[in-house]
Design a protein around this motif. Structure first.
Motif, PDB file in Angstrom:
ATOM      1  N   LEU A   1       0.828  -1.209   0.000  1.00  0.00           N
ATOM      2  CA  LEU A   1       0.000   0.000   0.000  1.00  0.00           C
ATOM      3  C   LEU A   1       0.860   1.256   0.000  1.00  0.00           C
ATOM      4  CD1 LEU A   1      -3.104  -0.407   2.337  1.00  0.00           C
ATOM      5  CD2 LEU A   1      -3.029  -0.118  -0.137  1.00  0.00           C
ATOM      6  N   VAL A   2       1.993   1.210   0.718  1.00  0.00           N
ATOM      7  CA  VAL A   2       2.882   2.379   0.769  1.00  0.00           C
ATOM      8  C   VAL A   2       3.454   2.640  -0.618  1.00  0.00           C
ATOM      9  CG1 VAL A   2       4.940   3.389   1.814  1.00  0.00           C
ATOM     10  CG2 VAL A   2       3.448   1.929   3.193  1.00  0.00           C
ATOM     11  N   LEU A   3       3.863   1.554  -1.289  1.00  0.00           N
ATOM     12  CA  LEU A   3       4.404   1.668  -2.645  1.00  0.00           C
ATOM     13  C   LEU A   3       3.360   2.287  -3.574  1.00  0.00           C
ATOM     14  CD1 LEU A   3       6.838   0.893  -4.499  1.00  0.00           C
ATOM     15  CD2 LEU A   3       5.582  -1.200  -5.017  1.00  0.00           C
ATOM     16  N   ILE A   4       2.134   1.780  -3.473  1.00  0.00           N
ATOM     17  CA  ILE A   4       1.054   2.300  -4.312  1.00  0.00           C
ATOM     18  C   ILE A   4       0.801   3.773  -4.000  1.00  0.00           C
ATOM     19  CG2 ILE A   4      -1.435   2.150  -4.736  1.00  0.00           C
ATOM     20  CD1 ILE A   4      -1.108  -0.930  -4.274  1.00  0.00           C
ATOM     21  N   ALA A   5       0.838   4.115  -2.708  1.00  0.00           N
ATOM     22  CA  ALA A   5       0.584   5.500  -2.296  1.00  0.00           C
ATOM     23  C   ALA A   5       1.629   6.442  -2.881  1.00  0.00           C
ATOM     24  CB  ALA A   5       0.574   5.599  -0.769  1.00  0.00           C
ATOM     25  N   VAL A   6       2.904   6.032  -2.811  1.00  0.00           N
ATOM     26  CA  VAL A   6       3.979   6.864  -3.360  1.00  0.00           C
ATOM     27  C   VAL A   6       3.767   7.059  -4.855  1.00  0.00           C
ATOM     28  CG1 VAL A   6       6.451   6.930  -3.899  1.00  0.00           C
ATOM     29  CG2 VAL A   6       5.683   6.266  -1.605  1.00  0.00           C
ATOM     30  N   PHE A   7       3.422   5.963  -5.521  1.00  0.00           N
ATOM     31  CA  PHE A   7       3.188   6.038  -6.956  1.00  0.00           C
ATOM     32  C   PHE A   7       2.038   6.991  -7.292  1.00  0.00           C
ATOM     33  CE2 PHE A   7       0.196   4.570 -10.155  1.00  0.00           C
ATOM     34  CZ  PHE A   7       0.891   4.995 -11.264  1.00  0.00           C
ATOM     35  N   ILE A   8       0.914   6.845  -6.582  1.00  0.00           N
ATOM     36  CA  ILE A   8      -0.249   7.694  -6.867  1.00  0.00           C
ATOM     37  C   ILE A   8       0.123   9.157  -6.674  1.00  0.00           C
ATOM     38  CG2 ILE A   8      -2.566   8.377  -6.102  1.00  0.00           C
ATOM     39  CD1 ILE A   8      -3.047   5.473  -5.310  1.00  0.00           C
ATOM     40  N   PHE A   9       0.855   9.430  -5.592  1.00  0.00           N
ATOM     41  CA  PHE A   9       1.210  10.809  -5.279  1.00  0.00           C
ATOM     42  C   PHE A   9       2.048  11.417  -6.400  1.00  0.00           C
ATOM     43  CE2 PHE A   9       3.068  14.410  -3.186  1.00  0.00           C
ATOM     44  CZ  PHE A   9       2.052  14.824  -2.325  1.00  0.00           C
ATOM     45  N   LEU A  10       3.093  10.690  -6.830  1.00  0.00           N
ATOM     46  CA  LEU A  10       3.975  11.209  -7.882  1.00  0.00           C
ATOM     47  C   LEU A  10       3.239  11.334  -9.205  1.00  0.00           C
ATOM     48  CD1 LEU A  10       7.276   9.295  -7.126  1.00  0.00           C
ATOM     49  CD2 LEU A  10       6.681  11.660  -6.562  1.00  0.00           C
ATOM     50  N   ALA A  11       2.469  10.309  -9.539  1.00  0.00           N
ATOM     51  CA  ALA A  11       1.770  10.319 -10.822  1.00  0.00           C
ATOM     52  C   ALA A  11       0.749  11.441 -10.874  1.00  0.00           C
ATOM     53  CB  ALA A  11       1.106   8.974 -11.068  1.00  0.00           C
ATOM     54  N   ALA A  12       0.085  11.689  -9.739  1.00  0.00           N
ATOM     55  CA  ALA A  12      -0.933  12.744  -9.718  1.00  0.00           C
ATOM     56  C   ALA A  12      -0.302  14.103  -9.976  1.00  0.00           C
ATOM     57  CB  ALA A  12      -1.666  12.746  -8.377  1.00  0.00           C
ATOM     58  N   SER A  13       0.831  14.391  -9.321  1.00  0.00           N
ATOM     59  CA  SER A  13       1.445  15.700  -9.543  1.00  0.00           C
ATOM     60  C   SER A  13       2.030  15.788 -10.942  1.00  0.00           C
ATOM     61  CB  SER A  13       2.495  16.004  -8.482  1.00  0.00           C
ATOM     62  OG  SER A  13       3.366  14.921  -8.325  1.00  0.00           O
ATOM     63  N   GLY A  14       2.568  14.652 -11.437  1.00  0.00           N
ATOM     64  CA  GLY A  14       3.111  14.638 -12.801  1.00  0.00           C
ATOM     65  C   GLY A  14       2.044  14.948 -13.829  1.00  0.00           C
ATOM     66  N   GLU A  15       0.896  14.297 -13.680  1.00  0.00           N
ATOM     67  CA  GLU A  15      -0.185  14.498 -14.649  1.00  0.00           C
ATOM     68  C   GLU A  15      -0.713  15.933 -14.577  1.00  0.00           C
ATOM     69  OE1 GLU A  15      -1.360  12.410 -16.919  1.00  0.00           O
ATOM     70  OE2 GLU A  15      -3.177  13.436 -17.561  1.00  0.00           O
ATOM     71  N   ALA A  16      -0.846  16.432 -13.354  1.00  0.00           N
ATOM     72  CA  ALA A  16      -1.359  17.797 -13.199  1.00  0.00           C
ATOM     73  C   ALA A  16      -0.416  18.791 -13.875  1.00  0.00           C
ATOM     74  CB  ALA A  16      -1.540  18.137 -11.726  1.00  0.00           C
ATOM     75  N   GLY A  17       0.896  18.602 -13.683  1.00  0.00           N
ATOM     76  CA  GLY A  17       1.882  19.489 -14.302  1.00  0.00           C
ATOM     77  C   GLY A  17       1.849  19.401 -15.817  1.00  0.00           C
ATOM     78  N   TYR A  18       1.720  18.164 -16.311  1.00  0.00           N
ATOM     79  CA  TYR A  18       1.711  17.950 -17.751  1.00  0.00           C
ATOM     80  C   TYR A  18       0.499  18.608 -18.389  1.00  0.00           C
ATOM     81  CZ  TYR A  18       1.359  15.557 -22.209  1.00  0.00           C
ATOM     82  OH  TYR A  18       1.229  15.298 -23.538  1.00  0.00           O
ATOM     83  N   VAL A  19      -0.675  18.381 -17.761  1.00  0.00           N
ATOM     84  CA  VAL A  19      -1.907  18.938 -18.311  1.00  0.00           C
ATOM     85  C   VAL A  19      -1.843  20.464 -18.296  1.00  0.00           C
ATOM     86  CG1 VAL A  19      -4.378  19.221 -17.871  1.00  0.00           C
ATOM     87  CG2 VAL A  19      -3.340  16.953 -17.844  1.00  0.00           C
ATOM     88  N   GLN A  20      -1.252  21.012 -17.203  1.00  0.00           N
ATOM     89  CA  GLN A  20      -1.125  22.463 -17.096  1.00  0.00           C
ATOM     90  C   GLN A  20      -0.253  23.016 -18.233  1.00  0.00           C
ATOM     91  OE1 GLN A  20      -1.237  24.284 -13.388  1.00  0.00           O
ATOM     92  NE2 GLN A  20      -1.887  25.864 -14.788  1.00  0.00           N
ATOM     93  N   MET A  21       0.910  22.365 -18.441  1.00  0.00           N
ATOM     94  CA  MET A  21       1.806  22.769 -19.531  1.00  0.00           C
ATOM     95  C   MET A  21       1.074  22.709 -20.863  1.00  0.00           C
ATOM     96  SD  MET A  21       5.097  23.468 -19.169  1.00  0.00           S
ATOM     97  CE  MET A  21       6.278  22.630 -20.236  1.00  0.00           C
ATOM     98  N   ARG A  22       0.380  21.594 -21.072  1.00  0.00           N
ATOM     99  CA  ARG A  22      -0.296  21.396 -22.346  1.00  0.00           C
ATOM    100  C   ARG A  22      -1.370  22.446 -22.547  1.00  0.00           C
ATOM    101  NH1 ARG A  22      -3.379  15.970 -23.351  1.00  0.00           N
ATOM    102  NH2 ARG A  22      -4.853  17.243 -22.205  1.00  0.00           N
ATOM    103  N   ASP A  23      -2.041  22.768 -21.443  1.00  0.00           N
ATOM    104  CA  ASP A  23      -3.097  23.754 -21.522  1.00  0.00           C
ATOM    105  C   ASP A  23      -2.523  25.118 -21.897  1.00  0.00           C
ATOM    106  OD1 ASP A  23      -5.974  24.093 -21.063  1.00  0.00           O
ATOM    107  OD2 ASP A  23      -5.301  25.601 -19.638  1.00  0.00           O
ATOM    108  N   TYR A  24      -1.335  25.428 -21.348  1.00  0.00           N
ATOM    109  CA  TYR A  24      -0.711  26.709 -21.642  1.00  0.00           C
ATOM    110  C   TYR A  24      -0.266  26.805 -23.099  1.00  0.00           C
ATOM    111  CZ  TYR A  24      -0.599  28.109 -16.755  1.00  0.00           C
ATOM    112  OH  TYR A  24      -0.946  28.472 -15.488  1.00  0.00           O
ATOM    113  N   THR A  25       0.133  25.677 -23.676  1.00  0.00           N
ATOM    114  CA  THR A  25       0.619  25.741 -25.063  1.00  0.00           C
ATOM    115  C   THR A  25      -0.523  25.587 -26.064  1.00  0.00           C
ATOM    116  OG1 THR A  25       1.111  23.383 -24.977  1.00  0.00           O
ATOM    117  CG2 THR A  25       2.952  24.888 -24.587  1.00  0.00           C
ATOM    118  N   ARG A  26      -1.677  25.150 -25.580  1.00  0.00           N
ATOM    119  CA  ARG A  26      -2.804  24.912 -26.487  1.00  0.00           C
ATOM    120  C   ARG A  26      -3.268  26.218 -27.135  1.00  0.00           C
ATOM    121  NH1 ARG A  26      -7.383  21.601 -23.957  1.00  0.00           N
ATOM    122  NH2 ARG A  26      -5.939  19.930 -24.342  1.00  0.00           N
ATOM    123  N   GLY A  27      -3.618  26.123 -28.400  1.00  0.00           N
ATOM    124  CA  GLY A  27      -4.145  27.295 -29.086  1.00  0.00           C
ATOM    125  C   GLY A  27      -3.066  28.199 -29.659  1.00  0.00           C
ATOM    126  N   TYR A  28      -1.798  27.848 -29.421  1.00  0.00           N
ATOM    127  CA  TYR A  28      -0.705  28.622 -29.983  1.00  0.00           C
ATOM    128  C   TYR A  28      -0.103  27.886 -31.168  1.00  0.00           C
ATOM    129  CZ  TYR A  28      -0.470  31.975 -26.166  1.00  0.00           C
ATOM    130  OH  TYR A  28      -0.754  32.962 -25.275  1.00  0.00           O
TER     131      TYR A  28
END
Ligand SMILES: [Zn+2]
Length: 372
Positions: free
Chosen positions: A207-234
């Motif tokens: 469960l700890v391993l899964i928790a670490v993974f979820i935490f990292l993946a969640a912030s990674g995805e949020a950052g990626y989507v944010q970047m993508r959103d900023y570049t969208r439409g340009y």
């Protein structure tokens, strides 16, 4: 998730299957536990189980991939992780309803596998096995069925970035917009990861391993989507550097050193007589050439070759993807219809564009809330 913590196994129908190293941590852990409890025979049994589990995870991901293809979306790669995988779709479905279909297609595959094993092959397991996958007490098929139920349950947890989280995001996206919906869904996922970690520390390392993974993946995805959103439409032409000095294929390291001093550039396109980009010379490559082979070294020998180019009318999204890819490009050239270099984009450029958009964001959000 195509980062340095994963590597490619093979290709299936245009999709590269990659494995994240934490997947092997899980496999090694299960293998070791089998060995200590039952010796080599149990370890072999464990390895077969692991391989079957691996196949189920791949099939889960191809559930997403096939569903996405229905909407004309290709998937360049899929990365396998301990609790499933991440299929990096070329783009997200435009409609939230389509994203829900794509998100649910993966768990649906595990449901079908579990049902087939239980109903057709008569595999039996009791539900306590779901939480104790590492224990080899039931038949192999029973454990595979249990593993599929586990994959189904985990992926339906409404914590981003798991499939259930994607469903939550799609539901939120109708009211909040994609980027804010991702941020909220990622926060829910990270909150849940903290809870999982606390529960896991009381006796379940998995469960700890899964928790670490979820935490990292969640912030990674949020950052990626944010970047993508900023570049969208340009367009690529919106972000490119247009005022720059270039070198010719006949230039030497000395010529480049002159330019380095005269300009603020840290990289120089090498452009031939036809205006075609031949490569990029970086400051670092120049300095090391001056130190080792001297000022007469032709720039052709020290430049970075195979710099990708995009048309001026190309989307900035495409540039962002070229830079995000594995061993991603540091520069992307922008060319006109006759393939002449008219500008180039660096990672700093993109960062500047994002800084500008972030600085303007509060105003935009206000405007949006006034409209709403
Ligand atoms: Zn999934």
């Amino acid at each position: 998730m195509s980062d340095s913590w994963s590597f490619k196994l093979f290709d299936v129908a245009g999709t590269a299957v990659r494995v994240h190293f934490t997947f092997f941590l899980l496999l090694a852990w299960i293998g070791a536990i089998h060995w200590t409890r039952g010796g080599p025979a149990a370890a072999i049994d464990g390895v077969i189980f692991i391989l079957l589990l691996f196949v189920c995870v791949v099939l889960h991901e191809f559930g997403h991939i096939v569903a996405a293809r229905r909407y004309g979306i290709r998937t360049p790669d899929v990365t396998l992780l301990p609790i499933g995988g991440v299929a990096s779709l070329e783009r997200m479905p435009e409609k939230p309803s389509q994203e829900i279909v794509v998100a649910l297609a993966g768990p649906a595959v595990n449901l079908v596998i579990a049902l087939v094993l239980m109903l057709v092959l008569g595999a039996r397991f009791d539900f306590t096995q779901v939480a104790q996958l590492e224990q080899a007490q039931t038949t192999l098929m029973g454990r595979v069925a249990a593993a599929n139920v586990a994959l189904l349950v985990f992926n339906l947890i409404p914590a981003f970035p798991m499939d259930g989280g994607r469903v939550v995001r799609a539901l939120l996206a109708t009211g909040l917009g994609y980027t804010r919906a991702t941020r909220v869904a990622a926060s829910i996922g990270q909150g849940l990861a903290v809870v999982l970690a606390i529960v896991g520390l009381m006796g379940n390392p998995l469960l700890v391993l899964i928790a670490v993974f979820i935490f990292l993946a969640a912030s990674g995805e949020a950052g990626y989507v944010q970047m993508r959103d900023y570049t969208r439409g340009y367009l690529a032409s919106h972000a490119m550097i247009t005022k720059f000095e270039a070198l010719s294929p006949l230039s030497t390291a000395d010529d480049a050193a002159q330019l380095l001093l005269r300009t603020t550039q840290q990289e120089f396109p090498v452009v031939d007589g036809a205006g075609t980009l031949r490569g990029m010379l970086t400051r670092d490559a120049l300095v090391s050439a001056l130190r080792s082979t001297g000022g007469a070294t032709p720039v052709l020998d020290i430049m970075t070759r195979d710099v990708p180019t995009v048309p001026e009318s190309g989307c900035l999204d495409a540039v962002f993807k070229l830079m995000q890819q594995r061993g991603g490009a540091r520069f992307v050239g922008v060319v006109d219809p006759s393939n002449r270099l008219i500008g180039y984009i660096t990672a700093e450029n993109l960062a500047e564009l994002i800084m500008i958009r972030q600085a303007r964001e509060p105003a935009q959000q206000q405007a949006a809330s006034t409209r709403a």
